[in-house]
Design a protein around this motif. Structure first.
Motif, PDB file in Angstrom:
ATOM      1  N   ASP A  13       0.873  -1.208  -0.053  1.00  0.00           N
ATOM      2  CA  ASP A  13      -0.080  -0.055   0.158  1.00  0.00           C
ATOM      3  C   ASP A  13       1.022   1.266  -0.064  1.00  0.00           C
ATOM      4  OD1 ASP A  13      -2.164  -1.824   0.232  1.00  0.00           O
ATOM      5  OD2 ASP A  13      -2.364  -1.752   2.359  1.00  0.00           O
ATOM      6  N   ALA A  14       0.419   2.323  -0.627  1.00  0.00           N
ATOM      7  CA  ALA A  14       1.407   3.410  -1.086  1.00  0.00           C
ATOM      8  C   ALA A  14       0.260   4.756  -0.717  1.00  0.00           C
ATOM      9  CB  ALA A  14       2.207   3.642  -1.917  1.00  0.00           C
ATOM     10  N   LYS A  27      -2.877   0.441  -4.018  1.00  0.00           N
ATOM     11  CA  LYS A  27      -2.484  -0.702  -3.710  1.00  0.00           C
ATOM     12  C   LYS A  27      -2.257  -1.804  -4.712  1.00  0.00           C
ATOM     13  CE  LYS A  27      -5.769  -2.248  -0.590  1.00  0.00           C
ATOM     14  NZ  LYS A  27      -4.658  -2.659   0.876  1.00  0.00           N
ATOM     15  N   THR A  28      -1.030  -2.309  -4.635  1.00  0.00           N
ATOM     16  CA  THR A  28      -0.763  -3.195  -5.510  1.00  0.00           C
ATOM     17  C   THR A  28      -0.314  -4.899  -4.908  1.00  0.00           C
ATOM     18  OG1 THR A  28       1.688  -2.874  -5.370  1.00  0.00           O
ATOM     19  CG2 THR A  28       0.329  -1.555  -7.172  1.00  0.00           C
ATOM     20  N   ILE A  39       7.848  -3.080  -4.137  1.00  0.00           N
ATOM     21  CA  ILE A  39       7.652  -1.726  -3.802  1.00  0.00           C
ATOM     22  C   ILE A  39       7.786  -0.764  -4.724  1.00  0.00           C
ATOM     23  CG2 ILE A  39       9.225  -0.088  -2.445  1.00  0.00           C
ATOM     24  CD1 ILE A  39       9.542  -2.269  -0.324  1.00  0.00           C
ATOM     25  N   TRP A  40       8.643  -1.083  -5.828  1.00  0.00           N
ATOM     26  CA  TRP A  40       9.012  -0.120  -6.865  1.00  0.00           C
ATOM     27  C   TRP A  40       7.625   0.359  -7.653  1.00  0.00           C
ATOM     28  CZ3 TRP A  40      11.772   3.712  -6.531  1.00  0.00           C
ATOM     29  CH2 TRP A  40      12.342   4.578  -7.593  1.00  0.00           C
ATOM     30  N   GLU A  41       6.954  -0.882  -7.903  1.00  0.00           N
ATOM     31  CA  GLU A  41       5.738  -0.635  -8.808  1.00  0.00           C
ATOM     32  C   GLU A  41       4.752   0.050  -8.049  1.00  0.00           C
ATOM     33  OE1 GLU A  41       2.086  -3.668 -10.421  1.00  0.00           O
ATOM     34  OE2 GLU A  41       3.688  -4.707  -9.213  1.00  0.00           O
ATOM     35  N   HIS A  45       3.200   3.568  -9.574  1.00  0.00           N
ATOM     36  CA  HIS A  45       1.821   4.078  -9.777  1.00  0.00           C
ATOM     37  C   HIS A  45       1.424   5.243  -9.053  1.00  0.00           C
ATOM     38  CE1 HIS A  45       1.303  -0.050 -11.209  1.00  0.00           C
ATOM     39  NE2 HIS A  45       0.093   0.259 -11.685  1.00  0.00           N
ATOM     40  N   LEU A  46       2.050   5.475  -7.758  1.00  0.00           N
ATOM     41  CA  LEU A  46       1.742   6.503  -7.068  1.00  0.00           C
ATOM     42  C   LEU A  46       2.233   7.752  -7.418  1.00  0.00           C
ATOM     43  CD1 LEU A  46       0.078   7.138  -4.221  1.00  0.00           C
ATOM     44  CD2 LEU A  46       2.120   7.147  -2.992  1.00  0.00           C
ATOM     45  N   LEU A  47       3.282   7.921  -7.869  1.00  0.00           N
ATOM     46  CA  LEU A  47       3.942   9.022  -8.206  1.00  0.00           C
ATOM     47  C   LEU A  47       3.854   9.623  -9.668  1.00  0.00           C
ATOM     48  CD1 LEU A  47       7.589   8.404  -6.595  1.00  0.00           C
ATOM     49  CD2 LEU A  47       5.608   9.852  -5.888  1.00  0.00           C
ATOM     50  N   LYS A  48       3.134   8.722 -10.593  1.00  0.00           N
ATOM     51  CA  LYS A  48       3.000   8.956 -11.906  1.00  0.00           C
ATOM     52  C   LYS A  48       2.250  10.126 -12.128  1.00  0.00           C
ATOM     53  CE  LYS A  48       1.604   6.623 -16.432  1.00  0.00           C
ATOM     54  NZ  LYS A  48       1.295   5.190 -16.800  1.00  0.00           N
ATOM     55  N   GLY A  49       2.365  11.050 -12.913  1.00  0.00           N
ATOM     56  CA  GLY A  49       1.756  12.373 -12.888  1.00  0.00           C
ATOM     57  C   GLY A  49       2.105  13.562 -11.921  1.00  0.00           C
TER      58      GLY A  49
END
Length: 563
Positions: A13-14, A27-28, A39-41, A45-49
């Motif tokens: 979860d991030a 959540k991945t 973690i990197w995935e 996802h979270l930081l995209k854009g």
């Protein structure tokens, strides 16, 4: 903005939080073969854009060290142990090779007998014969005078890495716990170092220049560099994230039960007068090769093998839930029925293929002579009964001894929970059941599914220092930061407190704390007269100080609880 990330047994979860406001969350799935990749995935996802320049820190809770210990994927360690007279030290053997050496520093830090260099040379040969790369050196009273550990380390450091010195891990005097803590620090060093290097490499590749902190078992954080040097402190950071996440949603000063129900386990913690309970001596770790009591500071937590994805079997005509996870729920392609399948059948969870969940309950029901719905109800009730029994047993145990919180010892306190705070994937589904089982109000936070990531994001950096002073000998030691100085006869407890807080502030910047994060407090202070003949010849002073654990911000724009 702060990024919080929690690696659980089932999901990563991030979350991004901007001064207490939740901006975004993801959540991945957790890939147990490639934990760093998981973690990197989640981060991608979270930081995209997003504007990366607005992120000023990443706080992560990781299972890397814990998994290495549980799965037996630790490095072989060579132990050099100096126990001195008065004890049979063989029970301290925990490394692949254990060398017990002569030499002795007494309880006041006076060198009574020097160690023999030839014993260290013999140890080096034995370690090399067994292809040992990681070492630890622990002398009984090294927190009072580390001279033997330091000199032995000089003989080892060009031949082995790491060489953990016991006095650098804790200022507490418990020798057996310091031995085991030192062993574990060296044992998990390489696996955690590889993880840290992967994080740095990936961030450099993505041009992300943000400080990374790791959550510790005491509910605070430390910098990635500090975590790499002392990875033993990252053990059980996940349960700490659970507690900090629950606290973010439950301000108040009542006794309470904190439950984090995940896919694999349920973590059970408590607050006394609104403050998390604390394990005063340190984490107890059971692994395949033994049970080790450590000096790693820990928020009190008990983890049981019961979660939404726990495997369900019928044994001797009875339902058995857990303690292991054997894959995802059958509703999403798993091969073994789980409590999540039961809750999907009952309409309490809504994901996956309901027909597959019904089929899972039918298969179990045939062995119990029950239909699918009755089987699901039985599983649901049994989950509540298991949690209730475990919590009751733990509360009875807590109330049989002194109650410690992260702030203080509560003299005469008896824990009397007035509510339950529930987080984790199945939290909302289980809340009505647990409210009935416990006869207590059960609160489910608005963001219950990502509460651990929120707890990781909002956790303050923490650190501890211990000032040990012997005015008769004119010696002062602060083991955690390897300071050893001469003092005069006029050194007092007040001066020791002042020294502790000053050095704690300096230490704070090293672990990634800013001035606004810093809130130091004295947690222990004692002073005893040293008597020689009929006269007082000096004082033995002991002061412990810590950066107070807590949250950086109070959450805004959310309902703290829904009942």
């Amino acid at each position: 903005m702060i990024v919080g990330l929690d690696m659980g047994g089932t999901h990563v979860d991030a979350v991004i939080i901007d001064r207490g406001n939740i901006i975004d969350a993801v959540k991945t799935p957790t890939d147990h073969i490639n934990l760093f990749g998981s973690i990197w995935e989640a981060l991608n996802h979270l930081l995209k854009g997003k504007d990366i320049s607005s992120v000023n820190r990443i706080n992560l809770s990781t299972t890397i060290s814990t998994n290495a210990i549980v799965e037996g994927k630790t490095a072989s360690v060579g132990m050099i142990i100096e126990s001195g007279p008065g004890m049979e030290p063989s029970f301290l053997a925990c490394g692949k090779e254990n060398i017990f050496i002569t030499g002795y520093v007494d309880h006041r830090g006076r060198e009574i007998k020097s160690f023999k260099p030839e014993e260290i040379q013999e140890a080096i040969l034995k370690f090399k014969e067994k292809n040992i790369e990681a070492c630890a050196v622990v002398a009984k009273f090294s927190v009072r005078n580390p001279i033997h550990e330091i000199e032995i380390c000089k003989l080892l450091k060009d031949k082995f890495s790491p060489v953990t010195m016991g006095h650098t891990l804790s200022g507490k005097l418990n020798f057996p716990r310091r031995v085991y803590t030192s062993y574990l620090n060296s044992a998990v060093y390489y696996v955690f170092k590889s993880f840290c290097e992967s994080i740095r490499e990936a961030m450099k590749k993505e041009n992300i220049n943000v400080p990374v902190n790791v959550l510790k078992a005491d509910g605070g954080t430390m910098s990635l560099d500090t975590a790499q040097k002392y990875p033993v402190n990252t053990i059980l950071s996940g349960p700490a994230a659970s507690v900090m996440g629950a606290l973010a949603f439950n301000p108040g000063d009542r006794d309470g039960i904190l439950l984090d129900i995940g896919g694999t386990t349920t973590d059970i913690s408590f607050v006394a007068d609104g403050v998390p309970l604390f394990e005063p001596l340190g984490i107890k770790i059971g692994i395949k090769i033994g049970n080790y009591n450590t000096l790693v500071r820990e928020i009190y937590n008990v983890s049981i093998g019961l979660g939404g994805d726990s495997a369900i079997h019928v044994e001797n005509g009875e339902i058995k839930i857990g303690p292991h996870r054997e894959g995802p729920p059958m509703a999403i392609g798993g091969l073994v029925p789980t409590p999540s399948d039961a809750m999907i059948v009952l309409g309490l969870l809504d994901f996956g293929d309901k027909e597959r969940a019904i089929s899972a309950m039918k298969d179990l029901g045939e062995k119990l002579q029950l239909d699918a719905k009755a089987t699901a109800k039985l599983i649901y009730r049994k989950m509540g009964e298991i949690i209730k029994q475990e919590v009751t047993n733990i509360v009875n145990e807590i109330n049989s001894r002194p109650v410690y919180t992260v702030k203080e010892l509560l003299y005469g306190k008896k824990l009397k929970p007035k509510y339950i705070s529930l987080i984790g994937g199945p939290a909302k589904a289980l809340a009505p059941l647990l409210e009935k089982e416990f006869n207590l109000p059960c609160y489910v936070p608005e963001n219950y599914e990502i509460a651990n990531a929120i707890g990781a994001a909002l956790a303050k950096p923490t650190a501890e220092v211990t000032v040990l002073a012997d005015t008769a000998e004119g010696k002062l030691s602060i083991p955690e930061i390897e300071i050893y100085e001469k003092i005069g006869k006029d050194f007092t407890v007040d001066k020791a407190e002042q020294k502790a807080l000053e050095l704690l502030r300096e230490m704070a910047s090293v672990i990634g704390a800013s001035d606004k994060d810093f809130e130091g407090e004295i947690t222990e202070k004692t002073s005893f007269n040293m008597v020689r003949g009929f006269y007082t010849c000096g004082k033995n002073i002991r002061v412990r100080a810590q950066i107070k654990p807590g949250l950086l911000y109070e959450l805004r724009g959310v309902n703290h609880v829904e009942v």
